[in-house]
Enzyme design. Sequence first.
Site, PDB file in Angstrom:
ATOM      1  N   ASP A  51     -10.266 -40.769  31.040  1.00  0.00           N
ATOM      2  CA  ASP A  51      -9.869 -40.287  32.367  1.00  0.00           C
ATOM      3  C   ASP A  51      -9.140 -41.401  33.106  1.00  0.00           C
ATOM      4  O   ASP A  51      -9.658 -42.512  33.257  1.00  0.00           O
ATOM      5  CB  ASP A  51     -11.106 -39.849  33.150  1.00  0.00           C
ATOM      6  CG  ASP A  51     -10.764 -38.936  34.321  1.00  0.00           C
ATOM      7  OD1 ASP A  51      -9.804 -39.236  35.042  1.00  0.00           O
ATOM      8  OD2 ASP A  51     -11.454 -37.925  34.500  1.00  0.00           O
ATOM      9  N   SER A  92      -8.150 -33.995  37.599  1.00  0.00           N
ATOM     10  CA  SER A  92      -8.918 -33.939  36.353  1.00  0.00           C
ATOM     11  C   SER A  92      -9.313 -32.520  35.957  1.00  0.00           C
ATOM     12  O   SER A  92      -9.349 -32.191  34.768  1.00  0.00           O
ATOM     13  CB  SER A  92     -10.172 -34.813  36.467  1.00  0.00           C
ATOM     14  OG  SER A  92      -9.815 -36.176  36.521  1.00  0.00           O
ATOM     15  N   HIS A 143     -19.179 -33.219  35.901  1.00  0.00           N
ATOM     16  CA  HIS A 143     -17.912 -33.595  36.522  1.00  0.00           C
ATOM     17  C   HIS A 143     -16.776 -32.773  35.925  1.00  0.00           C
ATOM     18  O   HIS A 143     -16.944 -32.062  34.929  1.00  0.00           O
ATOM     19  CB  HIS A 143     -17.659 -35.099  36.346  1.00  0.00           C
ATOM     20  CG  HIS A 143     -17.003 -35.732  37.515  1.00  0.00           C
ATOM     21  ND1 HIS A 143     -15.677 -36.104  37.524  1.00  0.00           N
ATOM     22  CD2 HIS A 143     -17.484 -36.048  38.744  1.00  0.00           C
ATOM     23  CE1 HIS A 143     -15.370 -36.640  38.687  1.00  0.00           C
ATOM     24  NE2 HIS A 143     -16.451 -36.618  39.455  1.00  0.00           N
ATOM     25  N   THR A 145     -13.970 -33.141  34.088  1.00  0.00           N
ATOM     26  CA  THR A 145     -13.513 -33.162  32.701  1.00  0.00           C
ATOM     27  C   THR A 145     -14.520 -32.547  31.735  1.00  0.00           C
ATOM     28  O   THR A 145     -14.169 -31.637  30.978  1.00  0.00           O
ATOM     29  CB  THR A 145     -13.140 -34.591  32.274  1.00  0.00           C
ATOM     30  OG1 THR A 145     -12.103 -35.076  33.133  1.00  0.00           O
ATOM     31  CG2 THR A 145     -12.651 -34.629  30.834  1.00  0.00           C
ATOM     32  N   ASP A 276     -10.999 -44.103  35.251  1.00  0.00           N
ATOM     33  CA  ASP A 276     -10.344 -43.494  36.407  1.00  0.00           C
ATOM     34  C   ASP A 276     -10.907 -44.028  37.713  1.00  0.00           C
ATOM     35  O   ASP A 276     -10.156 -44.413  38.624  1.00  0.00           O
ATOM     36  CB  ASP A 276     -10.528 -41.981  36.329  1.00  0.00           C
ATOM     37  CG  ASP A 276      -9.953 -41.249  37.524  1.00  0.00           C
ATOM     38  OD1 ASP A 276      -8.713 -41.220  37.659  1.00  0.00           O
ATOM     39  OD2 ASP A 276     -10.736 -40.688  38.326  1.00  0.00           O
ATOM     40  N   HIS A 280      -8.889 -45.971  40.672  1.00  0.00           N
ATOM     41  CA  HIS A 280      -8.811 -45.507  42.059  1.00  0.00           C
ATOM     42  C   HIS A 280      -9.054 -46.670  43.014  1.00  0.00           C
ATOM     43  O   HIS A 280      -8.418 -46.764  44.065  1.00  0.00           O
ATOM     44  CB  HIS A 280      -9.858 -44.422  42.311  1.00  0.00           C
ATOM     45  CG  HIS A 280      -9.417 -43.035  41.960  1.00  0.00           C
ATOM     46  ND1 HIS A 280      -8.432 -42.358  42.638  1.00  0.00           N
ATOM     47  CD2 HIS A 280      -9.839 -42.182  40.984  1.00  0.00           C
ATOM     48  CE1 HIS A 280      -8.257 -41.160  42.117  1.00  0.00           C
ATOM     49  NE2 HIS A 280      -9.100 -41.026  41.098  1.00  0.00           N
ATOM     50  N   ASP A 319      -6.153 -37.857  30.552  1.00  0.00           N
ATOM     51  CA  ASP A 319      -5.811 -36.667  31.330  1.00  0.00           C
ATOM     52  C   ASP A 319      -4.699 -36.939  32.328  1.00  0.00           C
ATOM     53  O   ASP A 319      -3.971 -36.027  32.721  1.00  0.00           O
ATOM     54  CB  ASP A 319      -7.049 -36.100  32.029  1.00  0.00           C
ATOM     55  CG  ASP A 319      -7.752 -37.100  32.939  1.00  0.00           C
ATOM     56  OD1 ASP A 319      -7.383 -38.286  32.936  1.00  0.00           O
ATOM     57  OD2 ASP A 319      -8.687 -36.692  33.649  1.00  0.00           O
ATOM     58  N   HIS A 320      -4.546 -38.197  32.715  1.00  0.00           N
ATOM     59  CA  HIS A 320      -3.502 -38.615  33.654  1.00  0.00           C
ATOM     60  C   HIS A 320      -3.620 -40.125  33.828  1.00  0.00           C
ATOM     61  O   HIS A 320      -4.627 -40.734  33.450  1.00  0.00           O
ATOM     62  CB  HIS A 320      -3.666 -37.934  35.021  1.00  0.00           C
ATOM     63  CG  HIS A 320      -5.057 -38.072  35.584  1.00  0.00           C
ATOM     64  ND1 HIS A 320      -5.557 -39.260  36.065  1.00  0.00           N
ATOM     65  CD2 HIS A 320      -6.073 -37.174  35.704  1.00  0.00           C
ATOM     66  CE1 HIS A 320      -6.801 -39.096  36.466  1.00  0.00           C
ATOM     67  NE2 HIS A 320      -7.155 -37.826  36.247  1.00  0.00           N
ATOM     68  N   HIS A 454      -4.048 -40.623  41.553  1.00  0.00           N
ATOM     69  CA  HIS A 454      -3.407 -40.404  40.260  1.00  0.00           C
ATOM     70  C   HIS A 454      -1.892 -40.529  40.392  1.00  0.00           C
ATOM     71  O   HIS A 454      -1.340 -40.462  41.495  1.00  0.00           O
ATOM     72  CB  HIS A 454      -3.720 -38.998  39.741  1.00  0.00           C
ATOM     73  CG  HIS A 454      -5.170 -38.714  39.611  1.00  0.00           C
ATOM     74  ND1 HIS A 454      -5.676 -37.432  39.454  1.00  0.00           N
ATOM     75  CD2 HIS A 454      -6.256 -39.520  39.618  1.00  0.00           C
ATOM     76  CE1 HIS A 454      -6.987 -37.477  39.362  1.00  0.00           C
ATOM     77  NE2 HIS A 454      -7.373 -38.729  39.475  1.00  0.00           N
TER      78      HIS A 454
END
Length: 501
Positions: A51, A92, A143, A145, A276, A280, A319-320, A454
């Site tokens: 992630d 996500s 969560h 994902t 991820d 952030h 995922d990104h 993201h």
Amino acid sequence: MRVNMVRASHFSKVLVLFGLGALLALQPQGATWAADGYIQTAKYIFFFIGDGMGIPQRAAASAYTGKPLTVDTFPAQGVTTTAAFDRFITGSAAAATAMASGIKTKIGYVGLDPQLRPVKTVAEMAKGQGKKVGVISSVSIDHATPAAFYAHVPSRSMYHEIGMALVKSGFDFFGGGGFKDPEGKKSKAPQGNVLKAARAAGYTLVNNKQDFMALKRSPGLKVIAVNPWLQDSAALPYHIDRRPQDISLSEFTEKAVELLDNPQGFFLMVEGGKIDWACHANDAVSAIQDTLAFDEAVQVALRFYEKHPRETLIVVTGDHECGGLTLGFAGTKYETEFNMLKHQDTSFKKFSAEVLKKFRQKCGADCSFEKIKPVITAHFGLKFTGDPQSDPLVVKPYQEALLRQAFERSMAGERIHSDDPGTYLLYGSYDPLTVTITHVLNNNAGLAWTSFKHTGVPVTTSAIGVGAELFNGYFDNTDLAKKVMSVMGLSPQVVYMADAA
């Protein structure tokens, strides 16, 4: 699709074929797959999702260690686009739904198409084939994902409903973080206690390492295993903060393989979710450490593949991208010094929640910037005396000014809101001092960030094993699900739950 222009006998035919080829060239694609499934099927399928793990996160982790990641050595390497149905920069939930089912959907939707119709996931399809199914995540198991592989809800925030969907899925192994709303306190229609429902459904619940490591494969065994320390939002601790009594992502993966292995095979999804979260917060070292922990989990799958090379497929993707991480910084020009990152010994989360908290309690009314300097040096390696020209760990005068300003904001307990553009660009929604420290350290090492959210840059997909060549090239995230379906011997298409019933 390949077009043999040499065999075209008529000029008109040449034009038609040329037009088709040009049209296809404009579309994201890798190797083609058969309409009714790949020529060979995989008995064992590993689907790894980092992630927030874009190309720069993988490259930074490799530069940090000085050697390629395991995933970098895989024979198939592709580039994957990530846009959602209704936004170029995805979230996500939408991204995981695309990868799990092959359908573009709206931001926040889990397992639903844009018209709120439930779509079947590759994990559910695997269960339907008689395979055992496992889902692992370093964040909460409800969560976005992990949820996209077993739940079908219009909002990723419906944690209680997602938890109940987990129980009803009948999947064989869940591991990692815990549940964010097991009792339905934030639900409009609580359905009881998720943990009690899980026990009633025959799940064995484990929440300590000793009992977890003692688990043995047995007929009908279904497991929900949660790490004993959930650092934040029911998630595993950042790998940099992990204690010996904590269960690592690779240990969760290894135990899942042990318990899931059976004559019909298995499907296992593993998410490195805190890559991820670290991005952030613009904490490169924590993101790198969690990327390396994720890569160690991939190594577990690779060892299994080496024993079953003709029956196994391993797919690793993201995922990104998150944070807009760049390998290069204007202040260092062409220079990089990634070794200095190894001086950081704690995540941004632990530093702000524990170290700064203790500092405030100890210094009381006399919390000066001079007193915090040795604390910063101890945990991040940054120095406040010396020559910045000869030692990149020495903060420059303008950086010290930024740190002083951030320190005053932190000590005042100031909360940063996104509607305050000036401060938000400096600190996001994080503790001002902590995020400024990571910015200074990252910048001096030659890394920088463009966002606290993201980004829309493509990610890398890597694969090895049965059908791995399908994952070469340039393709969309929806194609990931369809390629996996193909290797499962299924028609690579979106399947609606109502149609499949």
